[in-house]
Design a protein around this motif. Structure first.
Motif, PDB file in Angstrom:
ATOM      1  N   ALA A 225       0.988  -1.062   0.061  1.00  0.00           N
ATOM      2  CA  ALA A 225      -0.032  -0.003   0.060  1.00  0.00           C
ATOM      3  C   ALA A 225       0.859   1.350  -0.102  1.00  0.00           C
ATOM      4  O   ALA A 225       0.306   2.400  -0.211  1.00  0.00           O
ATOM      5  CB  ALA A 225      -0.819   0.097   1.161  1.00  0.00           C
ATOM      6  N   VAL A 226       2.196   1.124   0.069  1.00  0.00           N
ATOM      7  CA  VAL A 226       3.017   2.149   0.248  1.00  0.00           C
ATOM      8  C   VAL A 226       3.434   2.856  -1.075  1.00  0.00           C
ATOM      9  O   VAL A 226       3.870   1.933  -1.811  1.00  0.00           O
ATOM     10  CB  VAL A 226       4.159   1.925   1.234  1.00  0.00           C
ATOM     11  CG1 VAL A 226       5.416   3.095   1.309  1.00  0.00           C
ATOM     12  CG2 VAL A 226       3.883   1.483   2.649  1.00  0.00           C
ATOM     13  N   ALA A 227       3.101   4.077  -1.440  1.00  0.00           N
ATOM     14  CA  ALA A 227       3.300   4.631  -2.651  1.00  0.00           C
ATOM     15  C   ALA A 227       4.698   4.380  -3.419  1.00  0.00           C
ATOM     16  O   ALA A 227       4.878   3.997  -4.327  1.00  0.00           O
ATOM     17  CB  ALA A 227       2.802   6.000  -2.711  1.00  0.00           C
ATOM     18  N   GLU A 228       5.774   4.444  -2.376  1.00  0.00           N
ATOM     19  CA  GLU A 228       7.157   4.330  -2.965  1.00  0.00           C
ATOM     20  C   GLU A 228       7.542   2.862  -3.223  1.00  0.00           C
ATOM     21  O   GLU A 228       8.172   2.758  -4.307  1.00  0.00           O
ATOM     22  CB  GLU A 228       8.306   4.866  -1.785  1.00  0.00           C
ATOM     23  CG  GLU A 228       8.136   6.133  -1.541  1.00  0.00           C
ATOM     24  CD  GLU A 228       6.855   6.832  -0.699  1.00  0.00           C
ATOM     25  OE1 GLU A 228       6.185   6.153  -0.384  1.00  0.00           O
ATOM     26  OE2 GLU A 228       7.117   8.036  -0.545  1.00  0.00           O
ATOM     27  N   VAL A 229       6.767   2.005  -2.555  1.00  0.00           N
ATOM     28  CA  VAL A 229       6.869   0.667  -3.133  1.00  0.00           C
ATOM     29  C   VAL A 229       5.900   0.464  -4.376  1.00  0.00           C
ATOM     30  O   VAL A 229       6.999  -0.249  -5.412  1.00  0.00           O
ATOM     31  CB  VAL A 229       6.258  -0.298  -1.888  1.00  0.00           C
ATOM     32  CG1 VAL A 229       6.262  -1.661  -2.453  1.00  0.00           C
ATOM     33  CG2 VAL A 229       7.161  -0.350  -0.691  1.00  0.00           C
TER      34      VAL A 229
END
Ligand code: ADP
Ligand code: CDP
Length: 242
Positions: free
Chosen positions: A107-111
């Motif tokens: 869910a983490v945008a950078e991932v």
């Protein structure tokens, strides 16, 4: 002189246990295409985070580490592989510990930014993120399976399929798979699966969602062979005769 047809790109999305991996592998094998399991990439980065002491419940810590692991996918449908920093990750990414943590990490945008870039590069047949042997081999295209392939990663795919199935059917399939490995009864498996679906569908960054132009196939009452035949037919309908 005949020019080679443009590579075909097939996107297969849907929630857990709908048959994405089995269908995608079989379709790719039958049509001579490569195969990419994008869930394996999210599991691989999650495994790396857990192994390196990153608190997966802390999105800032996950974001800061997102660029560190080197994830390489082998895209032969008969023998798909995944490595993290050169180590074989195929086994460790399937543990319940990774399964329970993967929705928070993905869910983490950078991932998502990092992994989406890898996926596009693999689909385009360039070197980043792919086993060098796959880049060297001629390819007629690729089947990419995941949650946001048709909506975000490859919105221009030649064919988009969205697989669904009842929660009961999906839990029974998953539970059958897990038996003898990580022990989990049907009710526990069903609850964990629905929790992961809710997290994947409810996140802000590129949620699990059917693309408007995807063909929806409900696999509840179909055998795997029937689903494969259905998708192979859909791919062939997309291809110019010849
Ligand atoms: N149509 C189907 N009918 C019965 N079992 C299926 C069907 N499709 C897949 N399976 C089985 O269900 C399990 C989960 O399938 P999988 O392809 O891993 O789903 P997903 O990738 O969507 O999570 C596997 O054991 C697979 O063999
Ligand atoms: N394109 C994708 C693929 C997977 N994922 C994430 O990765 C997790 C694991 O995907 P998976 O395909 O291995 O899951 P299964 O349904 O096979 O158990 C999902 O629950 C999502 O959180 C994603 O966010 N986007």
């Amino acid at each position: 002189m005949q020019t080679a047809p443009a590579p075909v790109i097939v996107a297969i999305d849907g929630p857990s246990g709908t048959g994405k991996s089995s269908t995608s592998k079989a379709v790719a094998a039958e049509l001579g295409l490569r195969y990419l399991d994008t869930g394996a990439q999210y599991r691989a980065i999650t495994w790396w985070m857990l192994s390196n002491g990153i608190d997966v419940a802390d999105p800032t810590a996950v974001a800061a580490a997102a660029g560190k692991p080197v994830i390489v996918s082998g895209t032969d449908p008969a023998r798909p592989t995944i490595t993290v920093d050169g180590a074989d990750a195929a086994g460790p990414i399937r543990t319940q510990e990774v399964t329970a943590a993967v929705s928070a990490v993905s869910a983490v945008a950078e991932v998502r930014g990092r992994i989406t870039e890898l996926q596009r590069s693999i689909a385009a047949g360039t070197a980043e993120g792919t086993d060098p042997a796959d880049v060297a081999a001629p390819s007629r295209g690729i089947v990419v399976e995941g949650r946001d392939i048709g909506t975000t990663v490859l919105p221009d795919a030649d064919l988009k399929v969205f697989l669904t199935a009842s929660p009961e059917a999906r839990a029974a399939r998953r539970s059958g798979e897990l038996r003898g490995k990580d022990s989990a009864d049907l009710a526990t498996t069903r609850a964990a699966l629905l929790k992961r679906d809710a997290a994947d569908s409810g996140r802000k960054a590129s949620p699990l969602k059917k693309a408007d132009d995807a063909v929806e196939v409900d696999t509840t009452e179909l055998t795997l062979e029937q689903v494969v035949e259905c998708v192979v037919t859909l791919v062939r309908e997309q291809q110019p005769a010849g």
